[in-house]
Design a protein around this motif. Structure first.
Motif, mmCIF file in Angstrom:
data_model
loop_
_atom_site.group_PDB
_atom_site.id
_atom_site.type_symbol
_atom_site.label_atom_id
_atom_site.label_comp_id
_atom_site.label_asym_id
_atom_site.label_seq_id
_atom_site.Cartn_x
_atom_site.Cartn_y
_atom_site.Cartn_z
ATOM 1 N N SER A 120 6.597 -9.002 -5.121
ATOM 2 C CA SER A 120 7.256 -9.171 -3.823
ATOM 3 C C SER A 120 8.463 -10.096 -3.926
ATOM 4 O O SER A 120 9.490 -9.872 -3.276
ATOM 5 C CB SER A 120 6.258 -9.711 -2.789
ATOM 6 O OG SER A 120 5.353 -8.699 -2.391
ATOM 7 N N VAL A 147 6.171 -7.068 0.017
ATOM 8 C CA VAL A 147 7.580 -6.935 0.383
ATOM 9 C C VAL A 147 8.094 -5.656 -0.263
ATOM 10 O O VAL A 147 8.060 -5.525 -1.487
ATOM 11 C CB VAL A 147 8.417 -8.129 -0.105
ATOM 12 C CG1 VAL A 147 9.901 -7.885 0.164
ATOM 13 C CG2 VAL A 147 7.962 -9.412 0.575
ATOM 14 N N THR A 199 8.735 -4.778 8.019
ATOM 15 C CA THR A 199 8.819 -5.978 7.187
ATOM 16 C C THR A 199 10.261 -6.267 6.802
ATOM 17 O O THR A 199 10.721 -7.417 6.873
ATOM 18 C CB THR A 199 7.949 -5.819 5.927
ATOM 19 O OG1 THR A 199 6.571 -5.692 6.319
ATOM 20 C CG2 THR A 199 8.094 -7.021 5.003
ATOM 21 N N SER A 200 10.996 -5.237 6.420
ATOM 22 C CA SER A 200 12.397 -5.430 6.026
ATOM 23 C C SER A 200 13.241 -5.907 7.202
ATOM 24 O O SER A 200 14.141 -6.744 7.038
ATOM 25 C CB SER A 200 12.968 -4.121 5.466
ATOM 26 O OG SER A 200 12.272 -3.729 4.299
ATOM 27 N N VAL A 227 5.661 -13.123 9.007
ATOM 28 C CA VAL A 227 5.485 -11.681 8.888
ATOM 29 C C VAL A 227 4.144 -11.449 8.208
ATOM 30 O O VAL A 227 3.877 -12.023 7.150
ATOM 31 C CB VAL A 227 6.600 -11.032 8.039
ATOM 32 C CG1 VAL A 227 6.364 -9.536 7.909
ATOM 33 C CG2 VAL A 227 7.957 -11.305 8.645
ATOM 34 N N ARG A 228 3.304 -10.625 8.810
ATOM 35 C CA ARG A 228 2.008 -10.326 8.204
ATOM 36 C C ARG A 228 1.847 -8.818 8.071
ATOM 37 O O ARG A 228 2.171 -8.057 8.986
ATOM 38 C CB ARG A 228 0.870 -10.918 9.047
ATOM 39 C CG ARG A 228 0.959 -12.428 9.200
ATOM 40 C CD ARG A 228 -0.215 -13.016 9.947
ATOM 41 N NE ARG A 228 -1.444 -12.965 9.156
ATOM 42 C CZ ARG A 228 -2.599 -13.505 9.549
ATOM 43 N NH1 ARG A 228 -2.673 -14.120 10.719
ATOM 44 N NH2 ARG A 228 -3.673 -13.422 8.784
ATOM 45 N N ASN A 229 1.370 -8.402 6.921
ATOM 46 C CA ASN A 229 1.088 -6.991 6.695
ATOM 47 C C ASN A 229 -0.061 -6.877 5.697
ATOM 48 O O ASN A 229 -0.553 -7.884 5.183
ATOM 49 C CB ASN A 229 2.340 -6.247 6.204
ATOM 50 C CG ASN A 229 2.887 -6.797 4.892
ATOM 51 O OD1 ASN A 229 2.146 -7.062 3.950
ATOM 52 N ND2 ASN A 229 4.208 -6.983 4.828
ATOM 53 N N ILE A 240 5.664 -14.815 4.518
ATOM 54 C CA ILE A 240 5.163 -13.440 4.475
ATOM 55 C C ILE A 240 3.729 -13.485 3.975
ATOM 56 O O ILE A 240 3.465 -13.869 2.829
ATOM 57 C CB ILE A 240 6.041 -12.567 3.559
ATOM 58 C CG1 ILE A 240 7.487 -12.580 4.063
ATOM 59 C CG2 ILE A 240 5.498 -11.139 3.498
ATOM 60 C CD1 ILE A 240 8.490 -11.987 3.090
ATOM 61 N N ASN A 264 0.269 -8.661 2.045
ATOM 62 C CA ASN A 264 1.487 -9.492 1.971
ATOM 63 C C ASN A 264 2.551 -8.904 1.040
ATOM 64 O O ASN A 264 3.116 -9.585 0.192
ATOM 65 C CB ASN A 264 1.166 -10.939 1.552
ATOM 66 C CG ASN A 264 0.237 -11.063 0.352
ATOM 67 O OD1 ASN A 264 -0.980 -11.160 0.534
ATOM 68 N ND2 ASN A 264 0.778 -11.047 -0.853
#
Length: 205
Positions: free
Chosen positions: A158, A73, A85-86, A66-68, A43, A71
């Motif tokens: 996270s 969670v 993301t989930s 997963v990138r946002n 992530i 980073n």
């Protein structure tokens, strides 16, 4: 004047194709015929300077990424809203059966900088989504105004949020899944790793 970035990216795909489809076609065939079987969920931030595959020299099929922004969670919140993301975490853990989850934070994170600025000035970003997204890391600012310190606390946050997912907690407690917190020091090229026993980041490579 050099080529536009998109043109260089298209040329880069030609290089990728030459390596994997002409020089190593068996690797692509395995990925197509057998499907993906990554052992790691990573992530990371969407920051263009922090590409997980480049930083780790990973091969295709090795990581589910997963990138946002920043980073982050989110905590486990099963409802009718959209949870990209989930959903990715659920798929990686429950379907792909990854054995490791890495949360990769980094120096000079714009999302964390905006979070700290908001805490100091009360200034709210004139955006529709970023403000509410970053609010999940608001508690990290309590550790002081230093952006990089807040960024590392965000990685901790996270990791804690990952443990609110029942299927993550179950596999961690069974010894089938390990969580890792990494922080990339961009200026010096150093990877820091979180030691949960000591509650601190230790310098790695």
């Amino acid at each position: 004047m050099g080529k536009p970035t998109v043109d260089r990216m298209l040329a880069g795909f030609k290089s990728f194709k030459a390596i994997y489809y002409e020089q190593r076609p068996e690797r692509v065939k395995d990925l197509v015929d057998m499907g993906q079987k990554p052992e790691v969920l990573l992530i990371a931030c969407s920051d263009s300077r922090v590409d997980p595959a480049i930083l780790t020299n990973a091969e295709p099929g090795e990581m589910f990424v997963v990138r946002n922004v920043a980073n982050l969670v989110p905590p486990y919140e099963p409802d009718e809203n959209y949870h990209g993301t989930s959903a990715a975490i659920e798929f990686a853990v429950c379907d792909l059966k990854v054995r490791d989850i890495v949360v990769l934070g980094h120096e000079c994170c714009g999302g964390i900088s905006a979070l700290v600025e908001h805490a100091e000035t009360g200034k709210v970003p004139d955006r529709d989504f970023i403000g509410s997204w970053m609010s999940m890391a608001r508690s990290c600012v309590e550790h002081g105004p230093d952006v990089e310190k807040v960024s590392r606390h965000s990685v901790r946050n996270s990791l804690n949020n990952l443990m609110t997912f029942p299927f993550v907690r179950e596999r961690v407690e069974a010894g089938d899944l390990t969580l890792h917190g990494w922080w990339y020091g961009m200026k010096e090229g150093i990877l820091w790793r979180f030691n949960s026993a000591k509650d601190t980041f230790e310098q790695g490579e």
